[in-house]
Motif scaffolding. Structure first.
Motif, PDB file in Angstrom:
ATOM      1  N   GLU A 184      10.837  14.893  -5.356  1.00 12.12           N
ATOM      2  CA  GLU A 184      11.618  16.093  -5.093  1.00 12.12           C
ATOM      3  C   GLU A 184      12.307  16.504  -6.402  1.00 12.12           C
ATOM      4  OE1 GLU A 184      14.032  15.301  -1.625  1.00 12.12           O
ATOM      5  OE2 GLU A 184      12.285  15.274  -0.310  1.00 12.12           O
ATOM      6  N   LYS A 185      13.632  16.585  -6.442  1.00 14.87           N
ATOM      7  CA  LYS A 185      14.329  17.001  -7.663  1.00 14.87           C
ATOM      8  C   LYS A 185      14.782  15.816  -8.507  1.00 14.87           C
ATOM      9  CE  LYS A 185      16.041  21.317  -5.673  1.00 14.87           C
ATOM     10  NZ  LYS A 185      17.241  22.145  -5.358  1.00 14.87           N
ATOM     11  N   GLU A 186      14.477  14.612  -8.033  1.00 18.20           N
ATOM     12  CA  GLU A 186      14.902  13.409  -8.750  1.00 18.20           C
ATOM     13  C   GLU A 186      13.896  13.027  -9.836  1.00 18.20           C
ATOM     14  OE1 GLU A 186      17.571  11.515  -8.496  1.00 18.20           O
ATOM     15  OE2 GLU A 186      18.557  12.324  -6.726  1.00 18.20           O
ATOM     16  N   LYS A 187      14.426  12.715 -11.021  1.00 17.99           N
ATOM     17  CA  LYS A 187      13.591  12.240 -12.121  1.00 17.99           C
ATOM     18  C   LYS A 187      13.916  10.769 -12.345  1.00 17.99           C
ATOM     19  CE  LYS A 187      12.615  12.976 -17.051  1.00 17.99           C
ATOM     20  NZ  LYS A 187      12.953  13.766 -18.260  1.00 17.99           N
ATOM     21  N   LEU A 188      12.918   9.918 -12.174  1.00 16.94           N
ATOM     22  CA  LEU A 188      13.120   8.478 -12.291  1.00 16.94           C
ATOM     23  C   LEU A 188      12.334   7.945 -13.483  1.00 16.94           C
ATOM     24  CD1 LEU A 188      12.609   7.518  -8.527  1.00 16.94           C
ATOM     25  CD2 LEU A 188      14.736   8.176  -9.667  1.00 16.94           C
ATOM     26  N   PRO A 189      12.904   7.000 -14.206  1.00 16.83           N
ATOM     27  CA  PRO A 189      12.206   6.459 -15.382  1.00 16.83           C
ATOM     28  C   PRO A 189      11.051   5.546 -14.977  1.00 16.83           C
ATOM     29  CG  PRO A 189      14.201   5.204 -14.985  1.00 16.83           C
ATOM     30  CD  PRO A 189      14.230   6.364 -14.021  1.00 16.83           C
ATOM     31  N   ILE A 190       9.992   5.583 -15.762  1.00 18.96           N
ATOM     32  CA  ILE A 190       8.892   4.646 -15.565  1.00 18.96           C
ATOM     33  C   ILE A 190       8.712   3.864 -16.857  1.00 18.96           C
ATOM     34  CG2 ILE A 190       7.208   6.447 -16.150  1.00 18.96           C
ATOM     35  CD1 ILE A 190       5.192   4.935 -14.404  1.00 18.96           C
ATOM     36  N   SER A 191       8.642   2.564 -16.745  1.00 17.50           N
ATOM     37  CA  SER A 191       8.487   1.741 -17.943  1.00 17.50           C
ATOM     38  C   SER A 191       7.005   1.550 -18.252  1.00 17.50           C
ATOM     39  CB  SER A 191       9.168   0.380 -17.754  1.00 17.50           C
ATOM     40  OG  SER A 191       8.567  -0.331 -16.697  1.00 17.50           O
ATOM     41  N   LYS A 192       6.710   1.263 -19.514  1.00 16.61           N
ATOM     42  CA  LYS A 192       5.330   1.106 -19.963  1.00 16.61           C
ATOM     43  C   LYS A 192       4.615   0.019 -19.171  1.00 16.61           C
ATOM     44  CE  LYS A 192       2.609   0.359 -24.164  1.00 16.61           C
ATOM     45  NZ  LYS A 192       2.666   0.090 -25.628  1.00 16.61           N
ATOM     46  N   LYS A 193       5.353  -0.999 -18.792  1.00 15.65           N
ATOM     47  CA  LYS A 193       4.791  -2.122 -18.055  1.00 15.65           C
ATOM     48  C   LYS A 193       4.138  -1.688 -16.752  1.00 15.65           C
ATOM     49  CE  LYS A 193       6.208  -6.472 -15.844  1.00 15.65           C
ATOM     50  NZ  LYS A 193       7.345  -7.400 -15.593  1.00 15.65           N
ATOM     51  N   TYR A 194       4.719  -0.658 -16.102  1.00 19.08           N
ATOM     52  CA  TYR A 194       4.231  -0.238 -14.787  1.00 19.08           C
ATOM     53  C   TYR A 194       3.441   1.078 -14.815  1.00 19.08           C
ATOM     54  CZ  TYR A 194       7.595  -3.728 -13.217  1.00 19.08           C
ATOM     55  OH  TYR A 194       8.292  -4.894 -13.029  1.00 19.08           O
ATOM     56  N   SER A 195       3.356   1.715 -15.978  1.00 18.66           N
ATOM     57  CA  SER A 195       2.719   3.018 -16.084  1.00 18.66           C
ATOM     58  C   SER A 195       1.242   2.988 -15.702  1.00 18.66           C
ATOM     59  CB  SER A 195       2.873   3.562 -17.504  1.00 18.66           C
ATOM     60  OG  SER A 195       2.285   4.831 -17.616  1.00 18.66           O
ATOM     61  N   GLU A 196       0.516   2.009 -16.196  1.00 20.17           N
ATOM     62  CA  GLU A 196      -0.919   1.930 -15.906  1.00 20.17           C
ATOM     63  C   GLU A 196      -1.173   1.678 -14.421  1.00 20.17           C
ATOM     64  OE1 GLU A 196      -3.029  -0.793 -18.343  1.00 20.17           O
ATOM     65  OE2 GLU A 196      -2.491   0.197 -20.229  1.00 20.17           O
ATOM     66  N   ALA A 197      -0.347   0.835 -13.814  1.00 18.99           N
ATOM     67  CA  ALA A 197      -0.514   0.527 -12.396  1.00 18.99           C
ATOM     68  C   ALA A 197      -0.278   1.782 -11.545  1.00 18.99           C
ATOM     69  CB  ALA A 197       0.462  -0.577 -11.972  1.00 18.99           C
ATOM     70  N   SER A 206       0.815  -1.212   0.000  1.00 18.49           N
ATOM     71  CA  SER A 206       0.000   0.000   0.000  1.00 18.49           C
ATOM     72  C   SER A 206       0.848   1.262   0.000  1.00 18.49           C
ATOM     73  CB  SER A 206      -0.914   0.007   1.229  1.00 18.49           C
ATOM     74  OG  SER A 206      -0.143  -0.058   2.421  1.00 18.49           O
ATOM     75  N   ASP A 207       2.120   1.136   0.374  1.00 17.75           N
ATOM     76  CA  ASP A 207       2.994   2.312   0.488  1.00 17.75           C
ATOM     77  C   ASP A 207       4.034   2.415  -0.624  1.00 17.75           C
ATOM     78  OD1 ASP A 207       1.666   2.926   2.837  1.00 17.75           O
ATOM     79  OD2 ASP A 207       3.095   1.847   4.077  1.00 17.75           O
ATOM     80  N   PHE A 208       4.403   1.306  -1.218  1.00 29.85           N
ATOM     81  CA  PHE A 208       5.464   1.300  -2.233  1.00 29.85           C
ATOM     82  C   PHE A 208       4.954   0.706  -3.539  1.00 29.85           C
ATOM     83  CE2 PHE A 208       7.660   1.662   1.735  1.00 29.85           C
ATOM     84  CZ  PHE A 208       8.754   2.456   1.469  1.00 29.85           C
ATOM     85  N   ILE A 209       5.471   1.227  -4.643  1.00 31.27           N
ATOM     86  CA  ILE A 209       5.038   0.755  -5.957  1.00 31.27           C
ATOM     87  C   ILE A 209       6.235   0.683  -6.900  1.00 31.27           C
ATOM     88  CG2 ILE A 209       4.472   3.092  -6.783  1.00 31.27           C
ATOM     89  CD1 ILE A 209       2.096   1.761  -8.268  1.00 31.27           C
ATOM     90  N   ARG A 210       6.267  -0.369  -7.716  1.00 29.31           N
ATOM     91  CA  ARG A 210       7.327  -0.540  -8.707  1.00 29.31           C
ATOM     92  C   ARG A 210       6.998   0.322  -9.924  1.00 29.31           C
ATOM     93  NH1 ARG A 210      11.013  -4.830 -10.434  1.00 29.31           N
ATOM     94  NH2 ARG A 210      10.579  -5.940  -8.508  1.00 29.31           N
ATOM     95  N   ILE A 211       7.987   1.063 -10.426  1.00 26.80           N
ATOM     96  CA  ILE A 211       7.778   1.885 -11.618  1.00 26.80           C
ATOM     97  C   ILE A 211       8.691   1.452 -12.771  1.00 26.80           C
ATOM     98  CG2 ILE A 211       7.033   3.891 -10.289  1.00 26.80           C
ATOM     99  CD1 ILE A 211       9.876   5.083 -10.853  1.00 26.80           C
ATOM    100  N   HIS A 212       9.624   0.553 -12.468  1.00 17.28           N
ATOM    101  CA  HIS A 212      10.630   0.137 -13.438  1.00 17.28           C
ATOM    102  C   HIS A 212      11.276  -1.123 -12.874  1.00 17.28           C
ATOM    103  CE1 HIS A 212      14.511   0.349 -15.624  1.00 17.28           C
ATOM    104  NE2 HIS A 212      13.860   1.064 -16.534  1.00 17.28           N
ATOM    105  N   ARG A 213      11.885  -1.905 -13.712  1.00 12.56           N
ATOM    106  CA  ARG A 213      12.527  -3.125 -13.196  1.00 12.56           C
ATOM    107  C   ARG A 213      13.641  -2.807 -12.208  1.00 12.56           C
ATOM    108  NH1 ARG A 213      17.354  -4.337 -15.812  1.00 12.56           N
ATOM    109  NH2 ARG A 213      17.803  -3.094 -17.669  1.00 12.56           N
TER     110      ARG A 213
END
Length: 242
Positions: A220-233, A193-200
């Motif tokens: 914050e100032k960090e930009k992290l990649p999100i893969s298509k696999k996890y975008s909808e979730a 409920s608190d953490f979610i995967r956005i990329h492998r």
């Protein structure tokens, strides 16, 4: 935010207790309280659970250190080490029944104290992360060893976790902590409920996300990649408008 290990001392000889307290502070630990009675120590523990405790077995009064250790059953678990001037077999056998994380014979020396704490925290950390019953998910923190001591990391303060093969970078408030684990194994220990995967290679704390797009998550100032696999979730996990 990482915190220094907090230690409770239960010892009725104040000269010895203060000596141990000085040793602990020299080693970089924080002494939260010194209690001279088992009953008062139990009340302190119920009010605020320490990260580790040192229990003198032979306390004055009807309740000794072994009594105190037995009272902890059913409470939030933490490692404790017995201190005693007696190394007789009967005392050791009674102490073992309470499943302590260590046993030190007085007089206590700084080197033996440090070694006992290291062994206790390593065992506790391993049990916490491998046992379903004692999983750190049941608590809101875990320990990481850094600069020759264990520091406590609060789950709610984690920004994100980055995988680097069999190692993880845990980013907390501008600091980076390294542990040996796979992202998959670590993710299973965390509350979904608190953490979610956005990329492998990335796992993020939902509460720390400031904005996101179909291709990136900003913390914050960090930009992290999100893969298509996890975008909808990710989108489904947030209420969006427009």
């Amino acid at each position: 935010m990482s915190e220094t290990l907090k230690v409770l001392i239960v010892e009725d000889e104040m000269i010895i207790a203060e000596s141990i307290s000085d040793m602990l502070e020299d080693l970089g630990y924080e002494v939260t309280n010194i209690c001279i009675r088992a009953t008062s120590a139990l009340e302190k523990i119920k009010q605020s659970t320490p990260d580790l405790a040192l229990f003198d077995i032979n306390l004055k009064g009807d309740e000794d250190g072994i009594w105190l250790a037995n009272q902890l059953k059913g409470l939030q678990q933490f490692p404790f080490i017995f201190l005693t001037s007696y190394g007789d077999r009967k005392t050791v056998d009674l102490a073992i029944e309470t499943s302590p994380y260590g046993y030190l014979i007085k007089p206590i020396e700084k080197e033996s104290l440090y070694g006992a704490i290291e062994v206790a925290m390593k065992r506790y950390s391993e049990l916490s992360q491998s046992s379903v019953d004692q999983s750190f998910v049941a608590r809101d923190y875990f320990f990481v060893k850094e600069n020759y001591q264990y520091v406590k990391i609060s789950l709610k303060e984690i920004l994100y976790i980055k995988s680097d093969d069999n190692y993880l970078e845990i980013h907390v408030d501008g600091n980076r902590h390294i542990i040996r684990s796979t992202l998959k194994d670590f993710e299973q220990q965390l509350p979904a409920s608190d953490f979610i995967r956005i990329h492998r290679s990335f796992l993020v704390n939902k509460e720390k996300i400031t904005s996101f797009s179909p291709v990136a998550v900003f913390i914050e100032k960090e930009k992290l990649p999100i893969s298509k696999k996890y975008s909808e979730a990710l989108s489904a996990g947030f209420k969006t408008m427009g």
